[in-house]
Design an enzyme around this catalytic site. Structure first.
Site, short mmCIF file in Angstrom:
data_model
loop_
_atom_site.label_atom_id
_atom_site.label_comp_id
_atom_site.label_asym_id
_atom_site.label_seq_id
_atom_site.Cartn_x
_atom_site.Cartn_y
_atom_site.Cartn_z
N ASN A 7 0.87 -1.18 0.00
CA ASN A 7 0.00 0.00 0.00
C ASN A 7 0.91 1.23 0.00
O ASN A 7 1.46 1.60 1.03
CB ASN A 7 -0.90 -0.04 1.25
CG ASN A 7 -1.76 1.21 1.37
OD1 ASN A 7 -1.85 1.99 0.44
ND2 ASN A 7 -2.39 1.38 2.52
N TRP A 8 1.03 1.83 -1.17
CA TRP A 8 1.95 2.98 -1.28
C TRP A 8 1.36 4.24 -0.66
O TRP A 8 2.06 5.26 -0.53
CB TRP A 8 2.28 3.25 -2.75
CG TRP A 8 3.22 2.25 -3.37
CD1 TRP A 8 3.84 1.20 -2.73
CD2 TRP A 8 3.65 2.19 -4.73
NE1 TRP A 8 4.62 0.51 -3.62
CE2 TRP A 8 4.52 1.09 -4.86
CE3 TRP A 8 3.37 2.95 -5.86
CZ2 TRP A 8 5.12 0.74 -6.08
CZ3 TRP A 8 3.97 2.61 -7.07
CH2 TRP A 8 4.83 1.52 -7.17
N HIS A 93 -9.75 1.41 4.56
CA HIS A 93 -8.47 1.56 5.26
C HIS A 93 -8.67 2.55 6.42
O HIS A 93 -9.46 3.50 6.30
CB HIS A 93 -7.40 2.08 4.30
CG HIS A 93 -6.04 2.07 4.91
ND1 HIS A 93 -5.62 3.06 5.77
CD2 HIS A 93 -5.02 1.18 4.84
CE1 HIS A 93 -4.40 2.78 6.19
NE2 HIS A 93 -4.02 1.64 5.65
N GLU A 95 -7.07 4.99 7.44
CA GLU A 95 -6.88 6.40 7.07
C GLU A 95 -8.12 6.93 6.35
O GLU A 95 -8.47 8.10 6.50
CB GLU A 95 -5.60 6.55 6.23
CG GLU A 95 -4.36 6.36 7.11
CD GLU A 95 -3.18 5.69 6.45
OE1 GLU A 95 -3.09 5.69 5.21
OE2 GLU A 95 -2.34 5.15 7.19
N GLY A 167 2.16 2.56 10.64
CA GLY A 167 3.13 3.64 10.44
C GLY A 167 3.84 4.08 11.71
O GLY A 167 4.48 5.12 11.74
N SER A 206 3.04 -1.79 10.48
CA SER A 206 4.49 -1.85 10.73
C SER A 206 5.12 -3.21 10.39
O SER A 206 6.06 -3.65 11.05
CB SER A 206 4.81 -1.44 12.17
OG SER A 206 4.41 -0.11 12.39
N GLY A 227 2.64 -0.94 4.32
CA GLY A 227 2.84 0.44 3.90
C GLY A 227 4.32 0.77 3.76
O GLY A 227 4.95 0.44 2.75
N GLY A 228 4.89 1.37 4.80
CA GLY A 228 6.26 1.88 4.75
C GLY A 228 7.29 0.94 4.15
O GLY A 228 8.04 1.33 3.24
P1 PGA Z 1 2.58 0.47 7.61
O1 PGA Z 1 1.13 0.69 6.93
O2 PGA Z 1 3.10 -0.85 7.10
O3 PGA Z 1 3.40 1.64 7.17
O4 PGA Z 1 2.35 0.44 9.08
C1 PGA Z 1 0.26 -0.37 6.73
C2 PGA Z 1 -1.04 0.10 6.14
O5 PGA Z 1 -1.55 1.14 6.56
O6 PGA Z 1 -1.61 -0.55 5.25
#
Ligand code: PGA
Length: 244
Positions: A7-8, A93, A95, A167, A206, A227-228
């Site tokens: 997930n960019w 998601h 967010e 994150g 994470s 994500g990251g």
């Molecule tokens: P992260 O994000 O790996 O940076 O914690 C995961 C996500 O929100 O899908």
């Protein structure tokens, strides 16, 4: 089935995408039972799709709207995602829920619309730290999963992402993941019957190649939403390998 999705979010530019896709084309080796996908910002979907060619890595949108077409400035329809060769779509998601006010009611419509266009919906769920600390975790997850009572069975991936682990570098412990994934698996069976047992449940929050080899062994963990760490093609490909 196991599935790893990068997930960019709102990261990377064209210049980064070339190298990322080239690494996938050069190094990704599909193995039965494990899917890999990238969810770029929507303006890059077609570019990523083209650059991945037929290497086997799938392409996911990070969101889409449920209406078929019309006066919805700034939104993208499922039919349009399908039109450019998208394979699936992330929905709900945290967010989207917390920053943009995505509701479970909208998610019912979005899951249905994705399925109507043969897009794989990835329904994201997860509790905040306050909800966990306040003893409301299972209640919140049950409510988020109740979307599936209205959509019924069909193509689906569920991603469990504790909001406090996204994150933050604070990955959930194996014990926490074990507890929640067992709960989600039970709920899926209760809501969807036998079909519920087939739904892959990703962990997200994470995830890195350093913690993933342990997490992927936890019962009912069938992949990762990353994500990251997945902004780096070497790490993304390593995570895919770990799932394989
Ligand atoms: P992260 O994000 O790996 O940076 O914690 C995961 C996500 O929100 O899908």
């Amino acid at each position: 089935m196991r599935i790893i999705i990068a997930n960019w979010k709102m990261n990377l530019l064209s210049k980064d995408i070339d190298g990322f896709c080239a690494a996938c084309v050069a190094e990704y080796k599909a193995k039965p039972g494990v899917e890999a996908g990238i969810a770029p910002p929507s303006i890059y979907l077609k570019d990523v799709k083209t650059k991945l060619g037929n290497c086997g890595v799938k392409v996911f949108a990070q969101n889409a709207y449920f209406e078929a077409k019309g006066a919805f400035t700034g939104e993208i329809a499922m039919a349009q995602l399908k039109d450019i060769g998208c394979d699936g779509v992330l929905l709900g998601h945290s967010e989207r829920r917390h920053i943009f006010g995505e509701t479970n009611a909208a998610l019912v419509k979005k899951v249905k619309a994705a399925r109507e266009h043969d897009l794989l919906p990835v329904l994201c769920i997860g509790e905040t730290l306050a909800e966990r600390d306040g003893g409301k975790m299972f209640e919140v997850l049950r409510e988020q999963l109740a979307v599936l009572k209205e959509t019924g069975p069909g193509a689906l991936v569920v991603a469990y992402e504790p909001v406090w682990a996204i994150g933050t570098g604070r990955v959930a412990t194996v014990e926490q993941v074990r507890e929640v994934h067992a709960f989600v698996a039970e709920e899926l069976k209760r809501l969807l019957g036998e079909a519920g047992a087939e739904v892959p449940i990703q962990y997200g929050g994470s995830v890195t190649p350093d913690n993933f080899s342990e997490l992927i062994q936890v019962p009912h963990v069938s992949g990762g939403l990353v994500g990251g760490a997945a902004l780096d093609p070497a790490k993304f490909l390593k995570l895919v390998q770990q799932a394989q």
